[in-house]
Write an enzyme that holds these catalytic residues in place. Structure first.
Site, short mmCIF file in Angstrom:
data_model
loop_
_atom_site.label_atom_id
_atom_site.label_comp_id
_atom_site.label_asym_id
_atom_site.label_seq_id
_atom_site.Cartn_x
_atom_site.Cartn_y
_atom_site.Cartn_z
N SER A 116 0.80 -1.24 0.00
CA SER A 116 0.00 0.00 0.00
C SER A 116 0.82 1.28 0.00
CB SER A 116 -0.94 0.01 1.21
OG SER A 116 -0.24 0.40 2.37
N THR B 277 -2.66 -6.15 -1.30
CA THR B 277 -3.44 -5.49 -0.26
C THR B 277 -4.91 -5.47 -0.64
OG1 THR B 277 -3.18 -3.34 -1.34
CG2 THR B 277 -1.53 -3.93 0.31
N ASP C 270 -23.79 0.28 5.27
CA ASP C 270 -23.07 0.20 3.98
C ASP C 270 -24.06 0.59 2.88
OD1 ASP C 270 -21.75 -0.56 1.59
OD2 ASP C 270 -20.50 -1.98 2.71
N ARG D 21 -8.56 3.30 7.03
CA ARG D 21 -7.61 4.30 6.54
C ARG D 21 -7.68 5.52 7.45
NH1 ARG D 21 -5.47 0.73 4.41
NH2 ARG D 21 -5.00 0.39 2.20
N ASP E 28 -5.34 2.14 14.54
CA ASP E 28 -4.29 1.41 13.83
C ASP E 28 -3.78 2.24 12.65
OD1 ASP E 28 -2.70 -0.93 13.05
OD2 ASP E 28 -4.09 -1.07 11.36
N GLU F 95 -0.16 9.09 7.05
CA GLU F 95 0.95 8.13 7.23
C GLU F 95 1.99 8.31 6.12
OE1 GLU F 95 -0.71 4.17 7.19
OE2 GLU F 95 -2.08 4.61 8.82
N HIS G 93 -0.47 0.69 11.73
CA HIS G 93 -1.11 0.13 10.53
C HIS G 93 -0.69 -1.33 10.34
CE1 HIS G 93 -2.54 1.08 6.13
NE2 HIS G 93 -2.82 -0.17 6.48
N GLY H 233 -3.77 -5.69 9.65
CA GLY H 233 -3.82 -6.76 8.65
C GLY H 233 -2.54 -7.57 8.56
N TYR H 234 -1.65 -7.41 9.53
CA TYR H 234 -0.30 -7.99 9.42
C TYR H 234 -0.14 -9.37 10.06
CZ TYR H 234 2.50 -4.41 7.08
OH TYR H 234 3.07 -3.59 6.15
N1 LIG Z 1 -5.40 -1.56 8.87
C1 LIG Z 1 -5.12 -2.49 8.00
O1 LIG Z 1 -4.12 -3.18 8.16
C2 LIG Z 1 -6.03 -2.76 6.85
C3 LIG Z 1 -6.89 -1.81 6.37
N2 LIG Z 1 -7.73 -2.09 5.32
C4 LIG Z 1 -8.63 -1.04 4.86
O2 LIG Z 1 -9.96 -1.45 5.16
C5 LIG Z 1 -10.79 -1.14 4.06
C6 LIG Z 1 -11.98 -2.08 4.06
O3 LIG Z 1 -11.55 -3.41 3.83
P1 LIG Z 1 -12.55 -4.51 3.24
O4 LIG Z 1 -13.76 -4.60 4.05
O5 LIG Z 1 -11.78 -5.76 3.12
O6 LIG Z 1 -12.87 -3.89 1.85
P2 LIG Z 1 -14.13 -4.22 0.92
O7 LIG Z 1 -13.88 -3.52 -0.35
O8 LIG Z 1 -14.39 -5.68 0.91
O9 LIG Z 1 -15.35 -3.54 1.69
C7 LIG Z 1 -15.47 -2.16 1.89
C8 LIG Z 1 -16.95 -1.86 2.05
O10 LIG Z 1 -17.07 -0.48 2.40
C9 LIG Z 1 -18.29 -0.05 1.81
N3 LIG Z 1 -18.34 1.40 1.75
C10 LIG Z 1 -17.75 2.22 0.86
N4 LIG Z 1 -18.04 3.50 1.15
C11 LIG Z 1 -18.82 3.48 2.26
C12 LIG Z 1 -19.44 4.49 3.04
N5 LIG Z 1 -19.34 5.79 2.75
N6 LIG Z 1 -20.16 4.10 4.14
C13 LIG Z 1 -20.28 2.80 4.45
N7 LIG Z 1 -19.74 1.80 3.71
C14 LIG Z 1 -19.01 2.14 2.64
C15 LIG Z 1 -18.30 -0.71 0.45
O11 LIG Z 1 -19.58 -0.75 -0.12
C16 LIG Z 1 -17.75 -2.08 0.77
O12 LIG Z 1 -18.77 -3.01 1.00
C17 LIG Z 1 -9.87 -1.29 2.84
O13 LIG Z 1 -10.31 -0.50 1.75
C18 LIG Z 1 -8.56 -0.80 3.35
O14 LIG Z 1 -8.43 0.58 3.11
C19 LIG Z 1 -7.77 -3.33 4.77
C20 LIG Z 1 -6.94 -4.31 5.21
C21 LIG Z 1 -5.96 -4.10 6.25
O1 LIG Z 2 -4.59 -4.43 2.68
C1 LIG Z 2 -4.66 -3.24 3.01
O2 LIG Z 2 -5.43 -2.43 2.47
C2 LIG Z 2 -3.82 -2.74 4.10
O3 LIG Z 2 -4.08 -1.73 4.69
C3 LIG Z 2 -2.58 -3.50 4.40
O4 LIG Z 2 -2.53 -3.95 5.71
C4 LIG Z 2 -1.45 -2.56 4.11
O5 LIG Z 2 -0.22 -3.15 4.32
P1 LIG Z 2 1.05 -2.61 3.50
O6 LIG Z 2 0.74 -2.85 2.07
O7 LIG Z 2 1.15 -1.14 3.77
O8 LIG Z 2 2.20 -3.40 3.97
#
Ligand SMILES: NC(=O)C1=CN([C@@H]2O[C@H](COP(=O)(O)OP(=O)(O)OC[C@H]3O[C@@H](n4cnc5c(N)ncnc54)[C@H](O)[C@@H]3O)[C@@H](O)[C@H]2O)C=CC1
Ligand SMILES: O=C(O)C(=O)[C@H](O)COP(=O)(O)O
Length: 382
Positions: free
Chosen positions: A48, A70, A150, A212, A236, A241, A258, A261-262
């Site tokens: 990312s 990611t 959602d 985010r 987180d 960032e 952050h 997801g690790y």
């Molecule tokens: N902290 C971390 O390590 C990680 C952070 N993330 C972040 O988490 C986010 C979500 O992950 P997933 O659920 O897997 O993605 P996803 O794409 O499967 O689901 C995101 C959901 O958010 C909904 N959405 C979009 N705008 C919205 C709004 N204004 N209000 C309510 N819902 C809304 C979408 O319709 C979708 O269903 C990712 O886009 C990524 O930025 C993801 C993985 C790890």
């Molecule tokens: O999958 C995502 O979206 C995430 O936020 C990941 O946890 C980000 O990890 P890095 O790609 O920054 O190592």
């Protein structure tokens, strides 16, 4: 074929070495990647922290595949890749379980710290995609009530779950954010929690941001906390960032770099998903059949403790013990508080200690156990 991959991508050498000569499989540091470096890349595999756009790729006329290991894709200019006919893949859901387990660990820790009954929490999930859904499944396993907001899924009519409004979700005891970073359009998430919405939260609520940083206005949150507001904050992710609004840290209950997801599984699943996407891409180019020679299960080591036997019925004490044994989020919080100033954000992420998912531990219940919560929560049965 030259494959450039982020050095922070577990098992990349195992998955990708068959595609090219050893010297053509080239690791890079994600934050510093330059257009010069990737001038002759055929394949670019990022995480990312690498912005993939015209500035990075305009001088490369060879590249045919870009992948990000990611879930989030806000660092990729997909319209640009599309215009250039460059195949793009992300890794939807790869680390959703990991983020859900981060949230569960945070709830277990806060319930213990403030002597709250975790089962009485009401949880409001913002974003019902992969991560919000994995979280809802774990909450169901624990008998914890939740609602989901959602509007996009609600409008799509392909999802028969009952959805709630953001206003309703923001009234829950716990608010957990799982949306992508979206700046424009009908449902932007940038500063979704702005000054006005933050100021309406109650003193006894908990807010968790593991999506985010920009989804919460960090300055407004700091101002609120400085006024003595009792909101419990788990962060987180941070606005801007790798920079962090340092004065905000002392007002958080749990602060991490952050890393939600690790889990090893979560990161490595991202690599595996890109491996499969690249196999598909090459098979399509060559009109050959697809073969996935490698699988993540063949690479993952056993967990340090891989078997647990319960000698009494599952209860809250056992939940606390099981969750903390696999993943105690206080470890990452302590590292963050002690080392963020000296090591910096990216270094904490790069040197993240191994963390496993609940599924890495087999839990054996009492014979004729009355409930099967551990397995529904994600612990392994066999
Ligand atoms: N902290 C971390 O390590 C990680 C952070 N993330 C972040 O988490 C986010 C979500 O992950 P997933 O659920 O897997 O993605 P996803 O794409 O499967 O689901 C995101 C959901 O958010 C909904 N959405 C979009 N705008 C919205 C709004 N204004 N209000 C309510 N819902 C809304 C979408 O319709 C979708 O269903 C990712 O886009 C990524 O930025 C993801 C993985 C790890
Ligand atoms: O999958 C995502 O979206 C995430 O936020 C990941 O946890 C980000 O990890 P890095 O790609 O920054 O190592």
């Amino acid at each position: 074929m030259k494959i450039f991959f982020d050095e922070n991508m577990p098992y990349a050498n195992d998955f990708f070495s068959d595609f090219c000569k050893a010297e053509e499989l080239i690791p890079f540091s994600g934050r510093d990647l330059t257009a010069e470096q990737v001038l002759d890349a055929d394949v670019l595999l990022v995480r990312s922290i690498t912005k993939v756009n015209e500035a990075l790729l305009k001088n490369n006329n060879k590249i045919s595949f870009v992948g990000t290991a990611t879930i989030g894709t806000d660092h990729i200019d997909q319209a640009y890749l599309n215009d250039r006919d460059i195949t793009f893949h992300s890794a939807p859901g790869c680390n959703a379980i990991s983020v859900a387990e981060y949230v569960i660990s945070s709830l277990v820790i806060l319930a213990e710290r403030y002597q709250l009954d975790i089962q009485k929490f009401s949880v409001g999930i913002v974003g019902g995609g992969n991560t919000g859904t994995r979280l809802s499944e774990k909450l169901t396993a624990l008998g914890i009530d939740y609602i989901i907001c959602d509007p996009l899924l609600e409008q799509s009519k392909n999802d028969n779950r009952v959805f709630s409004s953001l206003e309703e979700v923001l009234k829950c005891d716990v608010i957990s954010l799982h949306v992508p970073k979206v700046i424009e359009g009908e449902h932007p998430t940038y500063h979704l929690l702005d000054k006005s919405r933050l100021n309406n939260l109650k003193n006894d609520q908990i807010i968790i941001n593991a999506c985010r940083g920009e989804v919460i206005d960090n300055q407004a949150l700091l101002a609120l906390k400085k006024q003595g507001h009792g909101l419990k904050v788990v962060l987180d992710v941070w606005e801007g960032e790798p920079d962090v609004l340092m004065p905000l840290i002392e007002y958080t209950e749990i602060a991490t770099a952050h890393i939600a997801g690790y889990s090893l599984e979560g990161k490595a699943r991202g690599t595996e998903m890109l491996y499969q996407a690249l196999c598909d891409h090459i098979a399509k180019q060559d009109s050959s059949s697809i073969e996935y020679k490698y699988q993540l299960v063949n690479f993952l080591p056993p967990a340090n403790i891989s078997m647990i036997k319960l000698n009494q019925e599952f209860n809250e004490v056992i939940l606390n013990q099981l969750v903390k044994m696999v993943y105690d989020v206080r470890r990452d919080d302590a590292i963050f508080r002690q080392q963020i100033a000296s090591q910096g954000f990216d270094s904490l992420r790069k040197n993240y200690p191994v963390r496993r998912e609940f599924s890495s531990v087999q839990v054996t219940l009492l014979p004729n156990a009355l409930s099967d919560v551990p397995h529904h929560l994600g612990f392994n049965k066999t």
